[in-house]
Design a protein around this motif. Structure first.
Motif, PDB file in Angstrom:
ATOM      1  N   UNK A 116       0.845  -1.192   0.000  1.00  0.00           N
ATOM      2  CA  UNK A 116       0.000   0.000   0.000  1.00  0.00           C
ATOM      3  C   UNK A 116       0.882   1.245   0.000  1.00  0.00           C
ATOM      4  N   UNK A 117       0.574   2.170  -0.895  1.00  0.00           N
ATOM      5  CA  UNK A 117       1.366   3.390  -1.038  1.00  0.00           C
ATOM      6  C   UNK A 117       2.336   3.352  -2.192  1.00  0.00           C
ATOM      7  N   UNK A 118       2.572   2.164  -2.766  1.00  0.00           N
ATOM      8  CA  UNK A 118       3.486   2.046  -3.899  1.00  0.00           C
ATOM      9  C   UNK A 118       2.845   2.603  -5.164  1.00  0.00           C
ATOM     10  N   UNK A 119       3.682   3.161  -6.027  1.00  0.00           N
ATOM     11  CA  UNK A 119       3.221   3.688  -7.293  1.00  0.00           C
ATOM     12  C   UNK A 119       3.428   2.696  -8.418  1.00  0.00           C
ATOM     13  N   UNK A 120       2.561   2.756  -9.427  1.00  0.00           N
ATOM     14  CA  UNK A 120       2.659   1.879 -10.602  1.00  0.00           C
ATOM     15  C   UNK A 120       2.438   2.712 -11.858  1.00  0.00           C
ATOM     16  N   UNK A 121       2.887   2.169 -12.987  1.00  0.00           N
ATOM     17  CA  UNK A 121       2.659   2.792 -14.281  1.00  0.00           C
ATOM     18  C   UNK A 121       1.333   2.318 -14.854  1.00  0.00           C
ATOM     19  N   UNK A 122       0.604   3.231 -15.458  1.00  0.00           N
ATOM     20  CA  UNK A 122      -0.705   2.931 -16.021  1.00  0.00           C
ATOM     21  C   UNK A 122      -0.717   3.266 -17.512  1.00  0.00           C
ATOM     22  N   UNK A 123      -1.153   2.315 -18.319  1.00  0.00           N
ATOM     23  CA  UNK A 123      -1.451   2.604 -19.723  1.00  0.00           C
ATOM     24  C   UNK A 123      -2.910   2.254 -19.967  1.00  0.00           C
TER      25      UNK A 123
END
Length: 204
Positions: free
Chosen positions: A181-188
């Motif tokens: 929780x709190x981690x960032x991810x890349x979105x396409x």
């Protein structure tokens, strides 16, 4: 072009940081058999160009614009990343059309466990992307092709979120299982949704 079917989980090697770019090494022996200089390989969903390679991994340069729109600049040596080579002509199309052109980032809000899967809820860091995320539609998260299970009633603005359900295979065969929780991810987002909006706008 990619399909969002992650081929391997690689490990970040040394990262060289310049003023407006970085050079990163990715160790991923499973995808190196036919890799050549100049090939496109997606790393956590970001299309990168192979600048140097050996039997164990490859090196790629990451420009400032890519650092601005993705999480690559926050990664550190030793972290695991999803890796997929560009789609080969004639191979099965198991996911959806993924370009490796990340639209933005999202933050993991929660992980809810069930007997046979986990539900991940993400908030969009740029809420304007919410209009491209539809229930039962496709989305790529760190390069992994997934189906949107639920979306917030709010399309844009504060409180814009979406959920995906991950089976054990996805959790174990990609780096998504590493997320906290709190981690960032890349979105396409689905490219079809973006073209539909563009055509609709052009018609007015």
């Amino acid at each position: 072009m990619f399909t969002g079917i992650v081929e391997a989980v690689g490990t970040l090697g040394p990262i060289t940081r310049e003023e407006d770019s970085i050079r990163m090494r990715i160790d991923a022996p499973a995808v190196m058999a036919d890799t050549k200089h100049g090939d496109s390989i997606a790393v956590n969903g970001v299309c990168l160009t192979v600048t140097d390679f050996d039997s164990n991994g490859f090196t790629a340069d990451v420009m400032q614009v890519t650092l601005d729109y993705t999480t690559l600049g926050t990664l550190t040596e030793g972290q695991r990343v999803n890796v997929e080579r560009a789609m080969a002509t004639g191979s099965r199309f198991g996911g959806h059309v993924v370009q490796g052109h990340v639209d933005g980032t999202a933050t993991l809000q929660s992980r809810t466990s069930s007997d046979n899967w986990e539900v991940f809820r993400f908030s969009l860091d740029d809420s304007r992307l919410g209009k491209y995320v539809a229930k039962k539609g496709s989305i790529a998260i760190n390069g992994t092709s997934l189906t949107v299970a639920e979306v917030s009633d709010v399309v844009t603005g504060d409180g814009t979120w979406f959920e995906v359900s991950l089976i054990p295979t996805t959790l174990s065969d990609t780096m998504l299982g590493d997320l906290a929780v709190g981690d960032g991810v890349n979105i396409e987002c689905d490219v079809l949704a973006k073209y539909v909006e563009r055509l609709h706008t052009a018609g007015h």
